[in-house]
Design a protein around this motif. Structure first.
Motif, PDB file in Angstrom:
ATOM      1  N   SER A 150       0.800  -1.184   0.164  1.00 54.65           N
ATOM      2  CA  SER A 150       0.110  -0.159   0.007  1.00 54.65           C
ATOM      3  C   SER A 150       0.770   1.341   0.047  1.00 54.65           C
ATOM      4  CB  SER A 150      -0.911   0.167   1.231  1.00 54.65           C
ATOM      5  OG  SER A 150      -0.190   0.256   2.333  1.00 54.65           O
ATOM      6  N   PHE A 151       0.376   2.188  -0.306  1.00 59.36           N
ATOM      7  CA  PHE A 151       1.239   3.712  -0.349  1.00 59.36           C
ATOM      8  C   PHE A 151       1.609   4.101   0.911  1.00 59.36           C
ATOM      9  CE2 PHE A 151       1.718   8.389  -0.800  1.00 59.36           C
ATOM     10  CZ  PHE A 151       2.666   8.317  -1.648  1.00 59.36           C
ATOM     11  N   SER A 152       0.713   3.825   1.752  1.00 64.47           N
ATOM     12  CA  SER A 152       1.068   4.177   3.423  1.00 64.47           C
ATOM     13  C   SER A 152       2.419   3.296   3.834  1.00 64.47           C
ATOM     14  CB  SER A 152      -0.081   4.126   4.338  1.00 64.47           C
ATOM     15  OG  SER A 152      -0.530   2.927   4.348  1.00 64.47           O
ATOM     16  N   ASP A 153       2.348   1.988   3.667  1.00 64.48           N
ATOM     17  CA  ASP A 153       3.205   1.105   3.793  1.00 64.48           C
ATOM     18  C   ASP A 153       4.498   1.492   3.045  1.00 64.48           C
ATOM     19  OD1 ASP A 153       1.764  -0.303   5.600  1.00 64.48           O
ATOM     20  OD2 ASP A 153       1.236  -1.937   4.307  1.00 64.48           O
ATOM     21  N   GLY A 154       4.452   1.776   1.753  1.00 61.86           N
ATOM     22  CA  GLY A 154       5.787   1.936   1.115  1.00 61.86           C
ATOM     23  C   GLY A 154       6.368   3.424   1.691  1.00 61.86           C
ATOM     24  N   ILE A 155       5.620   4.284   1.759  1.00 66.94           N
ATOM     25  CA  ILE A 155       5.998   5.520   2.287  1.00 66.94           C
ATOM     26  C   ILE A 155       6.635   5.318   3.766  1.00 66.94           C
ATOM     27  CG2 ILE A 155       5.488   7.743   3.283  1.00 66.94           C
ATOM     28  CD1 ILE A 155       5.618   7.723   0.331  1.00 66.94           C
ATOM     29  N   GLU A 156       6.229   4.618   4.595  1.00 67.60           N
ATOM     30  CA  GLU A 156       6.660   4.196   5.827  1.00 67.60           C
ATOM     31  C   GLU A 156       7.957   3.546   5.665  1.00 67.60           C
ATOM     32  OE1 GLU A 156       5.779   1.798  10.086  1.00 67.60           O
ATOM     33  OE2 GLU A 156       4.443   1.973   8.303  1.00 67.60           O
ATOM     34  N   ARG A 157       8.319   2.653   4.696  1.00 70.46           N
ATOM     35  CA  ARG A 157       9.610   2.025   4.456  1.00 70.46           C
ATOM     36  C   ARG A 157      10.494   3.064   3.690  1.00 70.46           C
ATOM     37  NH1 ARG A 157       7.916  -3.832   1.579  1.00 70.46           N
ATOM     38  NH2 ARG A 157       6.360  -4.416   2.993  1.00 70.46           N
ATOM     39  N   THR A 158      10.130   3.897   3.013  1.00 69.96           N
ATOM     40  CA  THR A 158      10.930   4.692   2.425  1.00 69.96           C
ATOM     41  C   THR A 158      11.576   5.906   3.571  1.00 69.96           C
ATOM     42  OG1 THR A 158       9.609   4.545   0.260  1.00 69.96           O
ATOM     43  CG2 THR A 158      11.346   6.573   0.625  1.00 69.96           C
ATOM     44  N   ILE A 159      10.730   6.242   4.411  1.00 69.71           N
ATOM     45  CA  ILE A 159      10.959   7.279   5.439  1.00 69.71           C
ATOM     46  C   ILE A 159      12.262   6.480   6.421  1.00 69.71           C
ATOM     47  CG2 ILE A 159      10.253   8.376   7.562  1.00 69.71           C
ATOM     48  CD1 ILE A 159       7.507   8.737   6.081  1.00 69.71           C
ATOM     49  N   GLU A 160      11.880   5.395   6.668  1.00 68.62           N
ATOM     50  CA  GLU A 160      12.901   4.732   7.607  1.00 68.62           C
ATOM     51  C   GLU A 160      14.373   4.636   6.746  1.00 68.62           C
ATOM     52  OE1 GLU A 160      12.508   3.986  10.701  1.00 68.62           O
ATOM     53  OE2 GLU A 160      10.606   5.070  10.669  1.00 68.62           O
ATOM     54  N   TRP A 161      14.208   4.457   5.631  1.00 72.30           N
ATOM     55  CA  TRP A 161      15.537   4.140   4.891  1.00 72.30           C
ATOM     56  C   TRP A 161      16.052   5.648   4.823  1.00 72.30           C
ATOM     57  CZ3 TRP A 161      16.432   6.467  -0.246  1.00 72.30           C
ATOM     58  CH2 TRP A 161      17.496   6.200  -0.680  1.00 72.30           C
ATOM     59  N   LEU A 162      15.589   6.573   4.447  1.00 72.30           N
ATOM     60  CA  LEU A 162      15.850   8.108   4.333  1.00 72.30           C
ATOM     61  C   LEU A 162      16.504   8.543   5.819  1.00 72.30           C
ATOM     62  CD1 LEU A 162      13.112   9.877   2.451  1.00 72.30           C
ATOM     63  CD2 LEU A 162      15.416   9.566   1.685  1.00 72.30           C
ATOM     64  N   LYS A 163      15.914   7.912   6.854  1.00 74.08           N
ATOM     65  CA  LYS A 163      16.399   8.302   8.228  1.00 74.08           C
ATOM     66  C   LYS A 163      17.623   7.589   8.408  1.00 74.08           C
ATOM     67  CE  LYS A 163      12.087   9.283  10.673  1.00 74.08           C
ATOM     68  NZ  LYS A 163      11.189   8.687  11.716  1.00 74.08           N
ATOM     69  N   SER A 164      17.734   6.458   7.844  1.00 69.33           N
ATOM     70  CA  SER A 164      18.764   5.542   8.121  1.00 69.33           C
ATOM     71  C   SER A 164      20.202   5.987   7.348  1.00 69.33           C
ATOM     72  CB  SER A 164      18.776   4.081   8.003  1.00 69.33           C
ATOM     73  OG  SER A 164      18.665   3.919   6.625  1.00 69.33           O
ATOM     74  N   VAL A 165      20.200   6.564   5.908  1.00 68.82           N
ATOM     75  CA  VAL A 165      21.012   6.988   5.223  1.00 68.82           C
ATOM     76  C   VAL A 165      21.327   8.551   5.106  1.00 68.82           C
ATOM     77  CG1 VAL A 165      20.636   5.021   3.546  1.00 68.82           C
ATOM     78  CG2 VAL A 165      19.552   7.436   3.217  1.00 68.82           C
ATOM     79  N   GLU A 166      20.231   9.210   5.817  1.00 67.14           N
ATOM     80  CA  GLU A 166      20.495  10.620   5.913  1.00 67.14           C
ATOM     81  C   GLU A 166      20.555  11.301   7.313  1.00 67.14           C
ATOM     82  OE1 GLU A 166      18.729  13.004   2.678  1.00 67.14           O
ATOM     83  OE2 GLU A 166      19.010  11.509   1.174  1.00 67.14           O
ATOM     84  N   GLY A 167      20.394  10.588   8.340  1.00 69.67           N
ATOM     85  CA  GLY A 167      20.347  10.994   9.417  1.00 69.67           C
ATOM     86  C   GLY A 167      19.284  11.808  10.076  1.00 69.67           C
ATOM     87  N   TYR A 168      18.118  11.884   9.464  1.00 64.33           N
ATOM     88  CA  TYR A 168      17.211  12.886   9.932  1.00 64.33           C
ATOM     89  C   TYR A 168      16.586  12.527  11.467  1.00 64.33           C
ATOM     90  CZ  TYR A 168      16.677  14.335   4.885  1.00 64.33           C
ATOM     91  OH  TYR A 168      16.851  14.779   3.917  1.00 64.33           O
TER      92      TYR A 168
END
Length: 307
Positions: free
Chosen positions: A289-307
């Motif tokens: 789902s879009f919400s699940d995909g966005i959640e995964r993308t957010i976690e990845w962005l946090k891990s690689v960019e340190g938000y």
């Protein structure tokens, strides 16, 4: 399918397809530009062979690949698919030629099926050109995609190669580094930067990267020749609905500022696509789902960019 070729195999979509294919036990000949190219995203995968070949040499690919039992040839390689190079008509014209050259390479390898990565931007460009609206530089890329698709399909027909198109809506997800809408918006949300959007009434669609890879596998195996397959969530919605999901996954208190930017583009009527064709012909249905995909993308962005 037992063996396939994938050009642009180290790109965002190409690498996701490679992973999907090897997970199904399919051998992959992964074509990347040269030895300096970063292919860490697929390096070390089982059943994969790396072949170096730039697009201007793609017609001669068969000289470096001796296999003649290849079931499908996926063509994702495209120079200047994002950023300022989209407006280079010299480069984009070459991409159209390279797509035709790739069909020739497919035929010379004894492969009977060619899968072209199309774009919904082709349809936006075609609709725009029917109006009095001013085109933008990005339409050079879109027009080149149209030309490449039409010419490559014709070349394929002449050579007896089955030709299948995957029309990409908007692919997002873990590993995406381009400045497309989802990445740019999530980064701004995460950093607390002010955002501004149109009213968001125009229709949009998105599909998560692993689902997109599954869709391309499915049309490569089961798709009908000379048919375009829409690759998206199969449930287009107004853009503002997607923006609100992205916002809420980060912080529901953030302000979207809808309507601060005037929309001057083309809002597609998705009835022009057979949204269910990929399901009817291949059985593919999106899983994320879009919400699940966005959640995964957010976690990845946090891990690689340190938000």
């Amino acid at each position: 399918m037992k063996k396939v070729v994938v050009t642009g195999a180290n790109g965002f979509v190409g690498s996701a397809l490679v992973k999907e294919l090897v997970n199904k036990g399919i051998k992959v000949i992964a074509v990347i530009r040269n030895e300096q190219s970063d292919y860490s995203c697929i390096n070390g995968l089982p059943n994969i062979r790396i072949v170096y070949c730039s697009l201007d040499e793609i017609e001669r690919l068969s000289e470096g690949i001796f296999d003649r039992d290849i079931d499908a040839f996926y063509h994702f390689a495209w120079e200047g698919s994002a950023g300022s190079l989209r407006s280079s008509y010299e480069l984009q014209l070459k991409n159209a030629q390279y797509s035709c050259d790739a069909v020739k390479a497919c035929q010379r390898l004894g492969c009977k099926r060619f899968v072209f990565a199309g774009s919904i931007m082709e349809y936006e460009c075609a609709r725009l050109m029917e109006t009095s609206k001013r085109p933008s530089q990005v339409n050079i890329y879109s027009a080149a995609k149209i030309a490449a698709n039409y010419m490559a399909r014709t070349v394929a027909t002449e050579m007896g190669v089955e030709y299948v198109v995957g029309v990409i809506s908007n692919i997002y997800g873990v590993g995406e580094i381009s400045p497309r809408l989802v990445n740019t918006t999530l980064r701004k949300f995460l950093s607390g930067e002010k955002t501004s959007f149109t009213s968001g009434e125009q229709m949009y669609d998105f599909i998560y990267i692993t689902d997109a890879a599954k869709a391309f596998y499915a049309i490569g195996k089961y798709g009908q020749s000379n048919k375009n397959y829409y690759i998206g969530s199969l449930k287009p919605k107004p853009l503002k609905d997607f923006l609100m999901v992205m916002r809420d996954e980060v912080n529901s208190m953030l302000t979207l500022n809808l309507g601060e930017i005037q929309f001057n583009g083309i809002s597609l009527d998705y009835s022009m696509f057979d949204l269910q064709a990929v399901k009817k012909d291949t059985g593919f249905v999106p899983e994320i789902s879009f919400s699940d995909g966005i959640e995964r993308t957010i976690e990845w962005l946090k891990s690689v960019e340190g938000y």
